[in-house]
Design a protein around this motif. Structure first.
Motif, PDB file in Angstrom:
ATOM      1  N   THR A   3       0.830  -1.203   0.000  1.00 45.88           N
ATOM      2  CA  THR A   3       0.000   0.000   0.000  1.00 45.88           C
ATOM      3  C   THR A   3       0.866   1.255   0.000  1.00 45.88           C
ATOM      4  O   THR A   3       2.050   1.215   0.336  1.00 45.88           O
ATOM      5  N   LEU A   4       0.239   2.363  -0.340  1.00 53.17           N
ATOM      6  CA  LEU A   4       0.916   3.653  -0.289  1.00 53.17           C
ATOM      7  C   LEU A   4       1.375   3.945   1.134  1.00 53.17           C
ATOM      8  O   LEU A   4       2.478   4.462   1.344  1.00 53.17           O
ATOM      9  N   GLU A   5       0.577   3.590   2.113  1.00 48.69           N
ATOM     10  CA  GLU A   5       0.938   3.823   3.512  1.00 48.69           C
ATOM     11  C   GLU A   5       2.195   3.037   3.894  1.00 48.69           C
ATOM     12  O   GLU A   5       3.060   3.547   4.606  1.00 48.69           O
ATOM     13  N   GLU A   6       2.298   1.798   3.419  1.00 44.87           N
ATOM     14  CA  GLU A   6       3.499   0.993   3.694  1.00 44.87           C
ATOM     15  C   GLU A   6       4.720   1.595   3.009  1.00 44.87           C
ATOM     16  O   GLU A   6       5.812   1.613   3.587  1.00 44.87           O
ATOM     17  N   GLN A  25       3.264   6.967  -5.300  1.00 46.21           N
ATOM     18  CA  GLN A  25       2.362   6.040  -5.984  1.00 46.21           C
ATOM     19  C   GLN A  25       2.932   5.657  -7.343  1.00 46.21           C
ATOM     20  O   GLN A  25       2.848   4.497  -7.749  1.00 46.21           O
ATOM     21  N   LYS A  52       7.222  -8.463  -1.093  1.00 46.34           N
ATOM     22  CA  LYS A  52       6.825  -7.181  -0.504  1.00 46.34           C
ATOM     23  C   LYS A  52       8.070  -6.342  -0.215  1.00 46.34           C
ATOM     24  O   LYS A  52       8.115  -5.148  -0.508  1.00 46.34           O
TER      25      LYS A  52
END
Length: 94
Positions: A3-6, A25, A52
């Motif tokens: 995710t963008l948060e990660e 992004q 990941k």
């Protein structure tokens, strides 16, 4: 998927800082596209930890190295760990 948060956390960007969201992004999408282009299956749910980490390493690399060339500092290739992390997940073609 990452995710963008990660990606923000990995790049040490505070969650409330949104100035770099678009750039991150793009780096995130490019990282996944790059791994797919070398026959890495990015569709697993959940994504294996090694993949990941490879995505996060590429995001940080792309975020920190915005130009194709540099005149004021040495250039670095894509983080070496990425190749090793994705090796078991690459498709084999003859």
């Amino acid at each position: 998927m990452v995710t963008l948060e990660e990606a923000k956390a990995h790049c040490r960007i505070m969650p409330e800082e949104i100035a770099f969201d678009g750039e991150l992004q793009i780096a995130l999408d490019a990282s996944v596209d790059h791994l797919r282009s070398i026959d890495v299956d990015m569709d697993a749910v959940p994504l294996p930890p090694a993949l990941k980490q490879a995505v996060l390493l590429l995001v940080a690399h792309f975020f920190a190295n915005k130009e194709a060339v540099s005149y004021d500092r040495p250039m670095h290739v894509t983080p070496l760990g990425v190749a090793r992390l994705v090796a078991p997940y690459r498709g084999v073609s003859l």
